[in-house]
Design an enzyme around this catalytic site. Structure first.
Site, PDB file in Angstrom:
ATOM      1  N   MET A 177       0.721   3.805   9.380  1.00  0.00           N
ATOM      2  CA  MET A 177      -0.111   4.063   8.205  1.00  0.00           C
ATOM      3  C   MET A 177      -0.498   5.539   8.208  1.00  0.00           C
ATOM      4  SD  MET A 177      -3.496   2.157   6.712  1.00  0.00           S
ATOM      5  CE  MET A 177      -4.788   3.279   7.163  1.00  0.00           C
ATOM      6  N   ARG A 223     -11.878   7.090   3.610  1.00  0.00           N
ATOM      7  CA  ARG A 223     -12.157   6.187   2.478  1.00  0.00           C
ATOM      8  C   ARG A 223     -12.106   7.000   1.191  1.00  0.00           C
ATOM      9  NH1 ARG A 223     -11.746   1.789   3.591  1.00  0.00           N
ATOM     10  NH2 ARG A 223     -13.552   1.280   4.851  1.00  0.00           N
ATOM     11  N   ASP A 237       0.445   3.873   1.656  1.00  0.00           N
ATOM     12  CA  ASP A 237       0.392   4.621   2.909  1.00  0.00           C
ATOM     13  C   ASP A 237       1.087   3.917   4.069  1.00  0.00           C
ATOM     14  OD1 ASP A 237      -1.419   2.571   3.417  1.00  0.00           O
ATOM     15  OD2 ASP A 237      -3.180   3.838   3.149  1.00  0.00           O
ATOM     16  N   HIS A 256      -5.941   8.411   6.715  1.00  0.00           N
ATOM     17  CA  HIS A 256      -6.755   8.785   5.552  1.00  0.00           C
ATOM     18  C   HIS A 256      -8.186   8.318   5.742  1.00  0.00           C
ATOM     19  CE1 HIS A 256      -7.073   4.645   4.037  1.00  0.00           C
ATOM     20  NE2 HIS A 256      -5.821   4.491   4.384  1.00  0.00           N
ATOM     21  N   ASP A 303       0.863  -1.184   0.000  1.00  0.00           N
ATOM     22  CA  ASP A 303       0.000   0.000   0.000  1.00  0.00           C
ATOM     23  C   ASP A 303       0.898   1.232   0.000  1.00  0.00           C
ATOM     24  OD1 ASP A 303      -2.094  -1.705   0.167  1.00  0.00           O
ATOM     25  OD2 ASP A 303      -2.788  -1.073   2.143  1.00  0.00           O
ATOM     26  N   GLU A 306      -9.719  -8.797  -1.268  1.00  0.00           N
ATOM     27  CA  GLU A 306      -8.730  -9.268  -2.255  1.00  0.00           C
ATOM     28  C   GLU A 306      -7.483  -9.848  -1.590  1.00  0.00           C
ATOM     29  OE1 GLU A 306      -8.867  -6.154  -1.228  1.00  0.00           O
ATOM     30  OE2 GLU A 306      -6.748  -5.838  -0.830  1.00  0.00           O
ATOM     31  N   ASP A 307      -7.109  -9.274  -0.434  1.00  0.00           N
ATOM     32  CA  ASP A 307      -5.919  -9.777   0.273  1.00  0.00           C
ATOM     33  C   ASP A 307      -6.218 -11.133   0.923  1.00  0.00           C
ATOM     34  OD1 ASP A 307      -7.769  -8.421   1.855  1.00  0.00           O
ATOM     35  OD2 ASP A 307      -6.282  -7.737   3.309  1.00  0.00           O
ATOM     36  N   TRP A 312     -13.448  -1.975  -2.121  1.00  0.00           N
ATOM     37  CA  TRP A 312     -12.603  -2.221  -0.959  1.00  0.00           C
ATOM     38  C   TRP A 312     -12.867  -3.600  -0.345  1.00  0.00           C
ATOM     39  CZ3 TRP A 312     -13.034  -3.453   4.111  1.00  0.00           C
ATOM     40  CH2 TRP A 312     -11.916  -3.207   4.929  1.00  0.00           C
TER      41      TRP A 312
HETATM   42  C1  UD2 Z   1      -6.574  -2.449   4.134  1.00  0.00           C
HETATM   43  C2  UD2 Z   1      -5.313  -3.279   3.824  1.00  0.00           C
HETATM   44  C3  UD2 Z   1      -5.000  -3.151   2.341  1.00  0.00           C
HETATM   45  C4  UD2 Z   1      -6.154  -3.642   1.495  1.00  0.00           C
HETATM   46  C5  UD2 Z   1      -7.419  -2.890   1.887  1.00  0.00           C
HETATM   47  C6  UD2 Z   1      -8.672  -3.498   1.285  1.00  0.00           C
HETATM   48  C7  UD2 Z   1      -3.758  -3.455   5.703  1.00  0.00           C
HETATM   49  C8  UD2 Z   1      -2.736  -2.767   6.541  1.00  0.00           C
HETATM   50  N1  UD2 Z   1      -4.226  -2.762   4.648  1.00  0.00           N
HETATM   51  O1  UD2 Z   1      -6.158  -1.089   3.933  1.00  0.00           O
HETATM   52  O2  UD2 Z   1      -3.835  -3.881   2.023  1.00  0.00           O
HETATM   53  O3  UD2 Z   1      -6.304  -5.039   1.630  1.00  0.00           O
HETATM   54  O4  UD2 Z   1      -7.650  -2.894   3.300  1.00  0.00           O
HETATM   55  O5  UD2 Z   1      -8.740  -3.287  -0.080  1.00  0.00           O
HETATM   56  O6  UD2 Z   1      -4.124  -4.575   5.986  1.00  0.00           O
HETATM   57  N2  UD2 Z   1      -5.498   3.140  -3.166  1.00  0.00           N
HETATM   58  C9  UD2 Z   1      -5.245   4.317  -3.890  1.00  0.00           C
HETATM   59  N3  UD2 Z   1      -6.275   5.123  -4.248  1.00  0.00           N
HETATM   60  C10 UD2 Z   1      -7.566   4.828  -3.940  1.00  0.00           C
HETATM   61  C11 UD2 Z   1      -7.823   3.661  -3.209  1.00  0.00           C
HETATM   62  C12 UD2 Z   1      -6.770   2.845  -2.813  1.00  0.00           C
HETATM   63  O7  UD2 Z   1      -4.078   4.637  -4.181  1.00  0.00           O
HETATM   64  O8  UD2 Z   1      -8.447   5.615  -4.317  1.00  0.00           O
HETATM   65  C13 UD2 Z   1      -4.399   2.203  -2.884  1.00  0.00           C
HETATM   66  C14 UD2 Z   1      -3.362   2.766  -1.918  1.00  0.00           C
HETATM   67  O9  UD2 Z   1      -2.103   2.191  -2.203  1.00  0.00           O
HETATM   68  C15 UD2 Z   1      -3.916   2.283  -0.604  1.00  0.00           C
HETATM   69  C16 UD2 Z   1      -4.371   0.869  -0.969  1.00  0.00           C
HETATM   70  O10 UD2 Z   1      -4.897   1.016  -2.291  1.00  0.00           O
HETATM   71  O11 UD2 Z   1      -2.961   2.317   0.428  1.00  0.00           O
HETATM   72  C17 UD2 Z   1      -5.387   0.245  -0.022  1.00  0.00           C
HETATM   73  O12 UD2 Z   1      -6.518   1.078   0.152  1.00  0.00           O
HETATM   74  P1  UD2 Z   1      -6.852   1.761   1.587  1.00  0.00           P
HETATM   75  O13 UD2 Z   1      -5.620   2.395   2.097  1.00  0.00           O
HETATM   76  O14 UD2 Z   1      -8.040   2.630   1.431  1.00  0.00           O
HETATM   77  O15 UD2 Z   1      -7.270   0.523   2.450  1.00  0.00           O
HETATM   78  P2  UD2 Z   1      -7.046   0.240   4.024  1.00  0.00           P
HETATM   79  O16 UD2 Z   1      -6.203   1.275   4.653  1.00  0.00           O
HETATM   80  O17 UD2 Z   1      -8.355  -0.019   4.654  1.00  0.00           O
HETATM   81 MN    MN Z   2      -4.658   2.543   4.010  1.00  0.00          MN
END
Ligand code: UD2
Ligand code: MN
Length: 346
Positions: free
Chosen positions: A287, A292, A197, A290, A195, A260-261, A257
């Site tokens: 992290m 959504r 972030d 941020h 990711d 997938e992981d 969202w």
């Molecule tokens: C969690 C997971 C992440 C992923 C996600 C579900 C951890 C620490 N993180 O993160 O790996 O499985 O859930 O999809 O377990 N991004 C963009 N632009 C966008 C949307 C997403 O660049 O408009 C990219 C960016 O690299 C981001 C990543 O996708 O860090 C994951 O998206 P998130 O940060 O919104 O998801 P998060 O923090 O809930």
């Molecule tokens: Mn994130």
């Protein structure tokens, strides 16, 4: 149960502190033959407290500035010699990429590529970052990660896979695309999917692959530095080319969202692999905060899809991947690939 764990934790912390104090006292007037990890960490923290953004590259990055030795290079050591241990990570707002380019210009090659000059890297690592509209986060990621990856003596390249347009986001498909595009450029044998972030808090967390797929973001501040569940594989993970091919990559069909992981984690399990991890002190991450993003809402269908991993994995993945590359831009700090992921209408 929790109370006992807490007492044990306090006790072991007190013991380690006492041990460290005794060790430092004993060695106060000697030149040490070796440096312990704890000292390394303390040294780095001390140094970090007066370090400014303008610190020159060499001491901070631990760059190998000496000329390459004559004759064939030897393999790099198992443990990179210039690691700093615990790192100070903060997201200062006046950071600029120009600064990073200036500092790293002498050692990086166009496209965010690096190779240690004095030894042959253990692995050739492609770092793949799924991306859309997160330039502020990318700036911090590049600022912190390049120096770390250099100290880790990796032969690496950074690939930002940017989803074009404002259709629903597909993190996993972007990862698959990154894998394919990176391999068109270089014979990478390891892929780190990260990711944008997530910033590691300890450079002993090596961005390389091992016998089993490796989950690197073990203890993230957002989850109170606790692994949320045993099979988690999201965040930052390292998987060798062979391991990734064996599971047919990620699914391409997790839109929006979530899930997938976990689908990839199940693929690994069905192929008889297990997940390895650094310990939770070394695997610490920050992290960047941020909300959504637009067009990446949790998708309830993804929960159901997780019941079908075993049936779908052989037909949904690298072997069914379809996309169009719109543009490839080479910056000193990264290769930026904009793609049309062919999102479903609506
Ligand atoms: C969690 C997971 C992440 C992923 C996600 C579900 C951890 C620490 N993180 O993160 O790996 O499985 O859930 O999809 O377990 N991004 C963009 N632009 C966008 C949307 C997403 O660049 O408009 C990219 C960016 O690299 C981001 C990543 O996708 O860090 C994951 O998206 P998130 O940060 O919104 O998801 P998060 O923090 O809930
Ligand atoms: Mn994130």
């Amino acid at each position: 149960m929790l109370k006992t764990a807490f007492k044990l934790l306090v006790l072991s912390a007190a013991c380690s502190l006492a041990g460290l104090a005794a060790f430092l006292f004993y060695n106060r007037n000697r030149s040490l033959p070796f440096i312990t990890a704890a000292q390394n960490a303390l040294k780095w923290e001390n140094k970090a407290s007066f370090r400014t953004e303008k610190t020159p590259a060499a001491p901070e990055v631990g760059l190998q500035t000496s000329a390459a030795p004559a004759g064939p290079l030897q393999p790099c050591p198992d443990v990179p010699p210039n690691l700093q241990g615990v790192l100070r990570v903060e997201f200062s707002t006046n950071r600029s990429l120009e600064d990073v380019r200036q500092r790293l210009g002498p050692v990086l090659q166009e496209g965010g590529r690096y190779k240690p000059p004095t030894c042959v890297a253990k692995q050739k690592v492609a770092i793949i970052i799924p991306f859309r509209n997160r330039h502020e986060h990318l700036k911090h990621w590049l600022h912190f990660l390049h120096p770390i990856l250099i100290r880790q003596q990796l032969d690496y390249g950074v690939y930002i896979i940017n989803q074009e347009g404002d259709s629903v986001f597909n993190r996993a498909k972007l990862m698959n695309i990154g894998h394919v595009e990176a391999l068109k450029e270089y014979d990478y044998d390891c892929f780190v999917f990260s990711d944008v972030d997530l910033i590691p808090l300890d450079d002993r967390n090596l961005y390389r692959c091992s016998d089993n797929p490796r989950h690197l973001s073990v203890a993230v501040d957002k989850f109170n530095f606790i692994l949320p569940y045993a099979t988690i594989f999201g965040g930052v993970s390292a998987i060798s080319k062979e391991q990734f091919l064996k599971v047919n990559g990620f699914s391409n069909t997790f839109w929006g969202w979530g899930g997938e992981d976990d689908d990839l984690s199940q693929r690994l399990y069905f192929q008889g692999m297990s997940i390895s991890r650094p310990d939770s002190l070394i695997g610490r991450y920050k992290m960047i905060k941020h909300g959504r993003d637009l067009h990446n809402n949790p998708n309830p269908q993804n929960v159901h899809k997780l019941k079908e991993t075993a049936y779908n994995m052989n037909t949904d993945g690298l072997n069914s991947l379809s996309y169009t590359v719109r543009e490839i831009k080479k910056d000193l700090l990264y290769t930026f690939i904009t793609v049309d992921v062919q999102a479903p209408a609506g």
